[in-house]
Design an enzyme around this catalytic site. Structure first.
Site, mmCIF file in Angstrom:
data_model
loop_
_atom_site.group_PDB
_atom_site.id
_atom_site.type_symbol
_atom_site.label_atom_id
_atom_site.label_comp_id
_atom_site.label_asym_id
_atom_site.label_seq_id
_atom_site.Cartn_x
_atom_site.Cartn_y
_atom_site.Cartn_z
ATOM 1 N N ALA A 166 0.870 -1.055 -0.199
ATOM 2 C CA ALA A 166 -0.003 0.015 -0.088
ATOM 3 C C ALA A 166 0.821 1.245 -0.024
ATOM 4 O O ALA A 166 1.983 1.121 0.301
ATOM 5 C CB ALA A 166 -0.927 0.140 1.316
ATOM 6 N N THR A 197 -4.672 0.974 9.818
ATOM 7 C CA THR A 197 -3.951 1.997 10.718
ATOM 8 C C THR A 197 -4.806 2.696 11.647
ATOM 9 O O THR A 197 -5.923 2.673 11.353
ATOM 10 C CB THR A 197 -3.484 2.969 9.528
ATOM 11 O OG1 THR A 197 -2.774 4.077 10.240
ATOM 12 C CG2 THR A 197 -4.392 3.307 8.804
ATOM 13 N N TYR A 238 -5.443 8.877 3.056
ATOM 14 C CA TYR A 238 -4.595 7.675 3.530
ATOM 15 C C TYR A 238 -5.560 6.858 4.529
ATOM 16 O O TYR A 238 -6.001 5.830 4.127
ATOM 17 C CB TYR A 238 -3.377 7.932 4.175
ATOM 18 C CG TYR A 238 -2.748 6.776 4.823
ATOM 19 C CD1 TYR A 238 -2.285 5.595 4.060
ATOM 20 C CD2 TYR A 238 -2.229 6.819 6.321
ATOM 21 C CE1 TYR A 238 -2.021 4.514 4.625
ATOM 22 C CE2 TYR A 238 -1.866 5.246 6.834
ATOM 23 C CZ TYR A 238 -1.622 4.356 5.920
ATOM 24 O OH TYR A 238 -1.111 3.237 6.687
ATOM 25 N N LYS A 278 -7.804 3.370 3.612
ATOM 26 C CA LYS A 278 -7.822 2.156 4.525
ATOM 27 C C LYS A 278 -9.158 1.838 5.120
ATOM 28 O O LYS A 278 -9.278 0.746 5.174
ATOM 29 C CB LYS A 278 -6.525 2.280 5.903
ATOM 30 C CG LYS A 278 -5.242 2.350 5.275
ATOM 31 C CD LYS A 278 -4.780 0.994 4.834
ATOM 32 C CE LYS A 278 -3.263 1.049 4.358
ATOM 33 N NZ LYS A 278 -2.734 -0.389 4.202
ATOM 34 N N ASP A 303 -1.163 16.600 12.794
ATOM 35 C CA ASP A 303 -0.727 15.740 13.918
ATOM 36 C C ASP A 303 -1.608 15.863 15.185
ATOM 37 O O ASP A 303 -1.595 16.980 15.854
ATOM 38 C CB ASP A 303 0.732 16.112 14.125
ATOM 39 C CG ASP A 303 1.751 15.454 13.626
ATOM 40 O OD1 ASP A 303 1.533 14.491 12.842
ATOM 41 O OD2 ASP A 303 2.803 15.907 13.644
HETATM 42 N N1 UDP Z 1 8.030 13.850 14.311
HETATM 43 C C1 UDP Z 1 8.866 15.009 14.378
HETATM 44 N N2 UDP Z 1 9.930 15.004 13.678
HETATM 45 C C2 UDP Z 1 10.120 14.236 12.448
HETATM 46 C C3 UDP Z 1 9.436 13.167 12.416
HETATM 47 C C4 UDP Z 1 8.245 13.174 13.257
HETATM 48 O O1 UDP Z 1 8.825 15.792 15.499
HETATM 49 O O2 UDP Z 1 11.081 14.705 11.604
HETATM 50 C C5 UDP Z 1 6.978 13.803 15.273
HETATM 51 C C6 UDP Z 1 5.675 13.750 14.820
HETATM 52 O O3 UDP Z 1 5.127 15.198 14.671
HETATM 53 C C7 UDP Z 1 4.655 12.972 15.420
HETATM 54 C C8 UDP Z 1 5.797 12.100 16.042
HETATM 55 O O4 UDP Z 1 7.163 12.579 15.768
HETATM 56 O O5 UDP Z 1 4.408 13.712 16.749
HETATM 57 C C9 UDP Z 1 5.559 10.644 15.339
HETATM 58 O O6 UDP Z 1 5.585 10.898 13.784
HETATM 59 P P1 UDP Z 1 5.787 9.578 12.714
HETATM 60 O O7 UDP Z 1 5.824 10.601 11.567
HETATM 61 O O8 UDP Z 1 6.880 9.166 13.068
HETATM 62 O O9 UDP Z 1 4.521 8.910 12.815
HETATM 63 P P2 UDP Z 1 2.956 9.326 12.897
HETATM 64 O O10 UDP Z 1 2.454 9.440 14.100
HETATM 65 O O11 UDP Z 1 2.872 10.632 11.939
HETATM 66 O O12 UDP Z 1 2.339 8.338 12.093
#
Ligand code: UDP
Length: 325
Positions: A72, A114, A138, A142, A282
């Site tokens: 995916a 997810t 996304y 799903k 987020d």
């Molecule tokens: N995050 C961050 N810097 C990065 C990537 C992610 O601060 O370069 C933070 C993001 O805002 C979230 C957490 O880390 O709060 C997890 O993000 P990730 O993209 O790993 O997974 P998601 O929860 O978005 O699926």
């Protein structure tokens, strides 16, 4: 069982394939190498094909007992820019696979879903029957596929397990396989890139959330714990278990700052990092209630954040060395 693993050359799929093999199942990886990596599929029987290619699929499914469907697209930001790509692949092509399974008499189906199906949750921890309100294409793609499986069960006898992942992290202990996204957007691999100089610095997206240290809380789960849950879910169906939807997480959250501190402890030095603005979309806190999976599968995520980081770091270093020779 002989299991077709779509997306078996990807991050989570390659761990799923190994977990199946370790439990004595036969695995056939089905991948088009669009985002998958040949090195992750090494040692497995392999069919190169698209999930939307009914002809190749029908041949691949001839002697197959069950399907694990990992293939995916999974980049949230990209799905907002290009929803068509997400609906075409995750829904349209996925339905070709599902229909071909039904036509070929393959009735056991494990699906990579997810936590994005929940959107911004009203309550945490999130149980499976919480409102489903995705906030990006996304998540919608799903969820659409989940609705298809739910409709196919009574009509065509499809039995499925939809596994809603929280934040998959870490790598297999062997160091042979791991997370290889391009571009890398996930926190732990992005932080490790900043440790090796592959990116200038880690950007921390916002420290003004309503959480103890102001950074977002996520439920990080070791990819080997996830992979083992897939095998147990499949064995549950094979033993006559009914279709179901299960959250896969630890039930324990970590802030971004806690993850960064853990990484710094594991690698023994400080990361170049900077607080920047929030990343749009987020949610402040995502946390699984994994009790249904625990009860139904007799499974529990056992690996710690420290183990996720240490295994990811080992993989990162082995790859950097391999690239250098
Ligand atoms: N995050 C961050 N810097 C990065 C990537 C992610 O601060 O370069 C933070 C993001 O805002 C979230 C957490 O880390 O709060 C997890 O993000 P990730 O993209 O790993 O997974 P998601 O929860 O978005 O699926």
């Amino acid at each position: 069982m002989r299991v077709l693993v779509t997306g078996g050359a990807g991050y989570i799929g390659s761990h799923g394939a190994r977990a199946l093999k370790r439990r004595g199942h036969e695995v056939v990886i089905y991948d088009n190498f669009n985002t998958g990596h040949r090195e992750l599929a090494q040692g497995f029987e392999l069919i190169e094909g698209n999930v939307g290619d009914a002809f190749t699929l029908a041949r691949a499914l001839r002697d197959i007992d069950a399907v694990m469907h990992f293939a995916a697209h999974s980049l949230v930001g990209e799905s907002v820019q290009n929803p068509r790509k997400y609906f075409e692949n995750n829904v349209g092509d996925g339905l070709v696979l599902l229909n071909t399974c039904v036509e070929c008499g393959v009735h056991k189906f494990i699906f990579s879903s997810t936590a994005a199906v929940y959107g911004n949750p009203r309550e945490v921890p999130i149980a499976e029957d919480a409102p489903k309100q995705p906030v990006n294409p996304y998540g919608f793609s799903k969820l659409s596929f989940e609705y298809a499986m739910q409709s196919y069960d009574p009509a065509y006898g499809l039995r499925f397990m939809s596994l809603r992942y929280f934040n998959a992290a870490g790598c297999d202990e062997s160091g042979e396989i791991g997370e290889l996204h391009d571009p890398e957007t996930h926190l732990i691999p992005a932080a490790l890139q900043s440790a090796t100089g592959a990116r200038n610095e880690l950007q921390i997206f916002g420290d003004d959330y309503q959480t103890p240290d102001g950074t977002c809380i996520r439920d990080y789960i070791h990819v080997d714990d996830l992979a083992e849950a897939h095998v147990l879910a499949l064995e549950h169906l094979a033993a006559g278990g009914a279709s179901n939807i299960l959250n896969l997480g630890t039930g324990k959250g970590h802030t971004v700052k806690e993850v960064v501190t853990t990484i710094e402890r594991v690698i023994g030095r400080e990361l170049p990092k900077r607080i920047v603005g929030r990343r749009p979309g987020d949610p402040p806190v995502l946390l699984a209630d994994p009790s249904r999976a625990e009860k139904m599968l007799g499974w529990k995520a056992t690996r710690s954040l420290e183990q996720m980081v240490a295994s990811a770091w080992k993989f990162h270093q082995l790859r950097s060395r391999a690239r250098a020779v």
